[in-house]
Scaffold this motif. Sequence first.
Motif, PDB file in Angstrom:
ATOM      1  N   LEU A 160     -18.389  13.902 -32.236  1.00 45.60           N
ATOM      2  CA  LEU A 160     -17.775  13.934 -33.564  1.00 45.60           C
ATOM      3  C   LEU A 160     -18.260  12.718 -34.328  1.00 45.60           C
ATOM      4  O   LEU A 160     -18.631  11.705 -33.739  1.00 45.60           O
ATOM      5  N   THR A 162     -16.417  11.180 -36.773  1.00 44.82           N
ATOM      6  CA  THR A 162     -15.344  10.285 -37.192  1.00 44.82           C
ATOM      7  C   THR A 162     -14.217  10.319 -36.176  1.00 44.82           C
ATOM      8  O   THR A 162     -13.896  11.390 -35.656  1.00 44.82           O
ATOM      9  N   SER A 181     -12.181  17.874 -36.171  1.00 39.72           N
ATOM     10  CA  SER A 181     -11.531  16.565 -36.164  1.00 39.72           C
ATOM     11  C   SER A 181     -10.100  16.663 -35.642  1.00 39.72           C
ATOM     12  O   SER A 181      -9.494  15.662 -35.306  1.00 39.72           O
TER      13      SER A 181
END
Lengths: 319, 437
Positions: A160, A162, A181
């Motif tokens: 990922l 973030t 996310s």
Amino acid sequence: MRNYILKRVFLIFITASIIIFLVFVFIKMLPNYHAAVLGVDPEIRKILEEIEGYNKPILEQFGIWVKNIFTTGSLGRSLNRARDVTAILADRIPISLRLNIVPYLLSIPIGIGLGIWAALKKNKLTDHLISIGVVIFISVPTFVVATLLQYFVVYQLKWLDTPFVLANIDFAENIARGLASYAMPVIVMTIGSVAGLTRLTRAELTEVLTSEFMLLSRTKGLNKKQATVRHALRNALVPIAPSLLGGFVSILSGSLIIERIFRVEGVGGIYIEAFNNRDYPLIMGYLMFYTVIGLFAGLIVDISYGIIDPRIRVGAGKR
Amino acid sequence: MNNINVDKSKFVFTQDKGVIYDEQLKTKAVGYYQDAWSRFKKNKASLIAFIILIIIILMSVVGPHLRNYDLTSNSESRKWTDRLKEMPPRISGLEWFGFSGHKTLEGFPARFSILLTDPNAEGIIIGDFSQPNAAGMVKVKVDYYKYVDYINSYESVFSLSIKEYNLIKAYENENPGDKIIITDAPEVNGTYKVQIHFFKFLEVVYGHSNQDFWFGSTIAGDDLFTLMWDGLSVSLIIAFMVAAINIIVGIIVGSISGYYGGTLDLVIERISEILSGLPFMAILTLLLLRYGNTTWIVIIAFTLTGWLGISALTRAQFYRYKNREYVLAARTLGASDIRIMAKHIFPSTVGTLITSLVLYIPGVITSESTFAYLGIINYSNAQSFGALLSDGQSRMMSAFHLVIFPSLVISFMILAFNLFGNGLRDAFNPSLRGVEE
């Protein structure tokens, strides 16, 4: 049964009122309360004094506060956000709910399933492995699990980009990225509640499996599987089901730690913000919400105990 | 039936004279606690957990004193710690285990090629350059301690106070040949702008004898090792204090309401019902807002409703035992209520209480560190584990050691407490063995 429920609801109402009153008075008596809340703008000051009665004694202010809840639905005005606390909470609850509902739904089948598996294989390798996992995941604090997960998923494996949950605007822009996310918080929360549920299920089921009626059901000709499913499981789930119902109510209040770590704009997140900014009306509103949710969850647990297993009536007297 | 003929002479009396008496048992009498201990010893996981716990608790006492790192305690030396921030962990002898003091830096190739040509920078660069990325940056592995010493010695000019300068001069006069100042300069307005050997300077002037940061250093240049054990001792003191207060209050209230029952019990029950509805978070935040962030306020917040659980447990146990025959016998013999409670009923409940106490402590530690992580609990004199981890989290990409060491220690500690508690419960109450794991 009806009388029992009415009595419990009444008692909860009394308890909640006392607690909310205590919190209200305590907050009002904080040393710098008035200066902070009323601010410097004389116009806002005048409006606030009019609506919330800040110049009156605290007891009267509590009356006005309660009256406002019922007449206008207002919990007071937040200092930092310059909005009504009710509106802020109403904005945030769906976000918390959305984040919490998936782990809640996921953890029930996984937790109960693992618990049953461990109980049936008691003292075998499977049981030991599951039990070790449970002890580890119950012991390691949520923020440690979440932080390490963030480090490895985002910085080491780069799965990922973030470590945080995307805000609504970014979410709409790229839905796939937004959904991804959510993976980490969902995993962390699921692991946490699975561990607790597995432990509970295993404990209840092992106890039931050794009871005499299991022997009886085997004697009358049921095989092991039938006896387990029809008799043991049903009895083992009696104490588990109410706590699941209570858990559903509790997810409304969000999770302080998860929302902080993954920067989710939920109810829990707003509380940290309110605390850091000394936003007293918002703190008051959240604590009231939190208290009511907690008491309500307890009420649901107690009542469903009574419905599922009539032998247990918490506080129902000696009859 | 088969007829088996056996020679009668083969039958011999085993005991034809004397009487058999009961023999005295040759074993030792085993008391309740001895029995529990022997059962506990058999549980290997709990025994290991117990040993780990003892080590961790010992470390919280001696740990802060193992490193004589006091750069941060002194306002004059404090300004230098900024240059020691985020040093990677290094322990001489344990280099192979990741405590090498190496770090991967990212930058433009020109930055590192200077390090390759300067003879003073020898040994800094350890690994090869990586392929440049889109922005033209490369990664290279360096000996970070040498690197920090180099950039502070050869690439910086310091403003030294007269006092610091004089201390260096005094040292240089005493040890000719051991130079600290690289390029000297005259005094201007009370400061000397000079180039110095940085680590050597810290050693001579502030006694920071170029020691390694065992667990690395923090964003502020503190020694994480010292800071961690300091924070741990605060957490442990809080946990033990809270547990002690709660168990004392809980036992007293619980035994009174359980033993006497009746109206008193009813009143206490109603009070605890209201108290238990108060969310802990509300109590904690309100007390902190009102009285500020100190250890005592945190302890009070934990104890205000914390005793309720233990009191309920004690009350249930007293209800269970108060009508037993031996209690009746004691009463018939004229024992006072207090004596019956303390000498007859309480010992029967002690196993359950010890277990719940041991399982209660990790709960306190967890929620204390959780609220510290959230920034709600924030002591002025020490950093709790939660706060350390919360600080480290923002820098974990470049300084993972800030996250991993506190994480490991707190996780192992709580795990050890839980395993130890489970072992105790099994030892004190074998019928419950493994039921709740």
